[in-house]
Structures are given as structure tokens and as C-alpha cells.
Design an enzyme around this catalytic site. Structure first.
Site, PDB file in Angstrom:
ATOM      1  N   LYS A 182       0.924   4.102  -2.896  1.00 30.53           N
ATOM      2  CA  LYS A 182       0.529   5.481  -2.614  1.00 30.53           C
ATOM      3  C   LYS A 182       1.691   6.457  -2.826  1.00 30.53           C
ATOM      4  O   LYS A 182       1.471   7.622  -3.205  1.00 30.53           O
ATOM      5  CB  LYS A 182      -0.015   5.590  -1.196  1.00 30.53           C
ATOM      6  CG  LYS A 182      -1.364   4.902  -1.005  1.00 30.53           C
ATOM      7  CD  LYS A 182      -2.388   5.353  -2.035  1.00 30.53           C
ATOM      8  CE  LYS A 182      -3.804   4.918  -1.702  1.00 30.53           C
ATOM      9  NZ  LYS A 182      -4.777   5.329  -2.736  1.00 30.53           N
TER      10      LYS A 182
ATOM     11  N   TYR B 198       0.826  -1.209   0.000  1.00 28.06           N
ATOM     12  CA  TYR B 198       0.000   0.000   0.000  1.00 28.06           C
ATOM     13  C   TYR B 198       0.864   1.264   0.000  1.00 28.06           C
ATOM     14  O   TYR B 198       0.595   2.226  -0.738  1.00 28.06           O
ATOM     15  CB  TYR B 198      -0.910  -0.032   1.224  1.00 28.06           C
ATOM     16  CG  TYR B 198      -1.949   1.059   1.297  1.00 28.06           C
ATOM     17  CD1 TYR B 198      -3.064   1.045   0.466  1.00 28.06           C
ATOM     18  CD2 TYR B 198      -1.834   2.093   2.223  1.00 28.06           C
ATOM     19  CE1 TYR B 198      -4.036   2.033   0.551  1.00 28.06           C
ATOM     20  CE2 TYR B 198      -2.795   3.080   2.324  1.00 28.06           C
ATOM     21  CZ  TYR B 198      -3.897   3.055   1.491  1.00 28.06           C
ATOM     22  OH  TYR B 198      -4.854   4.041   1.583  1.00 28.06           O
TER      23      TYR B 198
END
Length: 253
Positions: free
Chosen positions: A158, A154
Site C-alpha cells: 500500500k 500489505y
């Protein structure tokens, strides 16, 4: 675009949580909204609420990580609502785990939805924006882009979104298109509720613990993120591009 023109906005992952809040906010600002989501039934529920409130909206099923699905979805939006001039890349998933436990499937899924998805959607809509000499792209990043234990996939996705945002700002700026990113901190959603369950704590305790570490001493609400997105897509934000706005209740980045 003039201030009297009604933009057509696409919100991916728009069926619930942050995406639904963004869809509601853009509809309230007078935009026609296409709610794109893998879960068509949930997207249709969201659209029913928008239409009941007087908005123009449609639900479209899409897998943002699939090139054919994206092309089909964007074409349908253009056919039913008109050329999209606002894109919010919000679709996302979590598959948290420590590095030694993380599978390649979970790595690929998270990078695929967040980063490949933002790429495919942006590429698909940019021709409409360039033709209009006006457009707004807002990508959803996260404070996890700065690093977060148990979120290697993640965090990488991001952080990649931030570099992607700044690059598109350079590439599309000459054509009247701004590209920015919103990076939320702790936002109370079903996704963070699921994280609490995975950790074996109540959602209330999870929020209270998070709030104690936030400067404003509260967790965020999806509407907090929607407000930031609304600013970036507004006509008045035409001189703001390539920026990362942390909506996290305190200084980050």
C-alpha cells in the site's frame, strides 16, 4: 471528454465490499461499469444488481497479477463497452502475519495483487486514456501504508501504491489523465470481519474497539470510500492529481 460523454469505468475487485460499493456509485453517476474480479460468479451477481437498477455493466474474470489475463480482460471491456477511461485499482487480498512467520508465498501474493496488479491494469488502460486525452485512475491504498503490526506485506504494497500513484500523475498528466489514491482506514467489510475471526474476537467488539480510536467515533462503510472515488473520477476533479486521500475518520498521513 465532455460532460455529456458516458465514460466506461473498470473496477477491479468489484464483486463485493468496497469494490461493489464503488461500482454502484459510478453506475449511479451514469458510467458504464466493468466489474472485474477473480471470482466471476460473484462479479456476475454484482452486475445483475447493477443492471436491475438500470445500469450498463458487465462482469469480467481477471487475475490482476497475471499479464495475459489483464490484457485479455481490458480488451474484452473495450470490445463490449468501449474504451475504458476510468480505472479503479481496488483488487486486494490479506495474508497477515508477523515477519518471522510470514512466508514468501504470502509476501509475493499480497505484493502481486496490490502493486503488480495496479501496475498491469494501469499500463493496459493508459493507451485508451491517452488516445482520448482524458482519463481517471484511482488506486486503493490504506492507512496501513503508514505501518501496521503484522502487515509487513500489505503495508509495503500500500505504501508502494502511493509512490506509484504520484509517479503516474507526473507521467500521464500531460495527456489529460489524473491519478490519485484513496487510503481507507477501518472499513466494515468481509475482509475486516475475517481479521476479527483470526484474532478470536466478535466482529461487533472489533468494530467497537476500532471506533474508540477514530476521531469521528465510528468505523467506515464501503460507501464512504465510494464517495471519495467518485470525486476523483469526476469531470470537476481535473486539477487534482497525485493526491492521497485518507478516508479514515480522522487525520492521517
Amino acid at each position: 471528454m465532455t460532460t455529456t460523454t458516458r465514460p466506461v469505468a473498470i473496477v477491479t475487485g468489484g464483486a463485493q465490499g468496497i469494490g461493489a460499493a464503488i461500482a454502484r456509485r459510478l453506475a449511479a453517476d451514469g458510467m458504464a461499469v466493468a466489474v472485474l474480479d477473480l471470482n466471476l460468479a460473484a462479479a456476475e451477481d454484482c452486475v445483475r444488481d447493477l443492471v436491475a437498477g438500470g445500469a450498463t455493466a458487465i462482469a469480467v474474470q481477471v487475475d490482476v497479477a497475471d499479464e495475459v489475463s489483464v490484457a485479455s480482460a481490458v480488451a474484452l471491456v473495450a470490445e463490449q463497452l468501449g474504451a475504458p477511461q476510468v480505472l479503479v485499482n481496488n483488487a486486494g487480498v490479506l495474508r497477515d502475519n508477523m515477519l518471522f512467520k510470514m512466508t514468501t508465498v504470502d509476501w509475493d501474493l499480497v505484493l502481486g495483487v496490490h502493486l503488480r496488479g495496479a501496475f498491469l491494469m494501469s499500463r493496459a488502460v493508459q493507451s485508451h486514456m491517452v488516445a482520448a486525452n482524458w482519463g481517471r485512475i484511482v488506486n486503493l491504498s490504506s492507512t496501513s501504508a503508514l505501518g501496521n503490526r503484522g502487515q509487513a506485506n500489505y503495508a509495503a504494497a500500500k505504501a508502494g501504491v502511493q509512490g506509484f500513484t504520484k509517479t503516474l500523475a507526473w507521467e500521464l498528466g500531460p495527456y489529460g489523465v489524473t491519478v490519485n489514491a484513496v487510503a481507507p482506514g477501518f472499513i466494515a467489510t468481509d475482509m475486516t470481519r475475517a481479521t476479527a475471526e483470526r484474532l478470536g474476537v466478535t466482529f461487533e467488539d472489533f468494530q467497537a474497539s476500532a471506533a474508540a480510536t477514530i476521531a469521528v467515533r465510528r468505523v467506515g462503510d464501503p460507501d464512504d470510500v465510494a464517495e471519495a472515488v467518485a470525486f476523483f473520477v469526476g469531470v470537476g476533479a481535473g486539477f487534482v492529481s497525485g493526491q492521497i486521500l485518507y478516508v479514515a475518520g480522522g487525520p492521517h498521513g
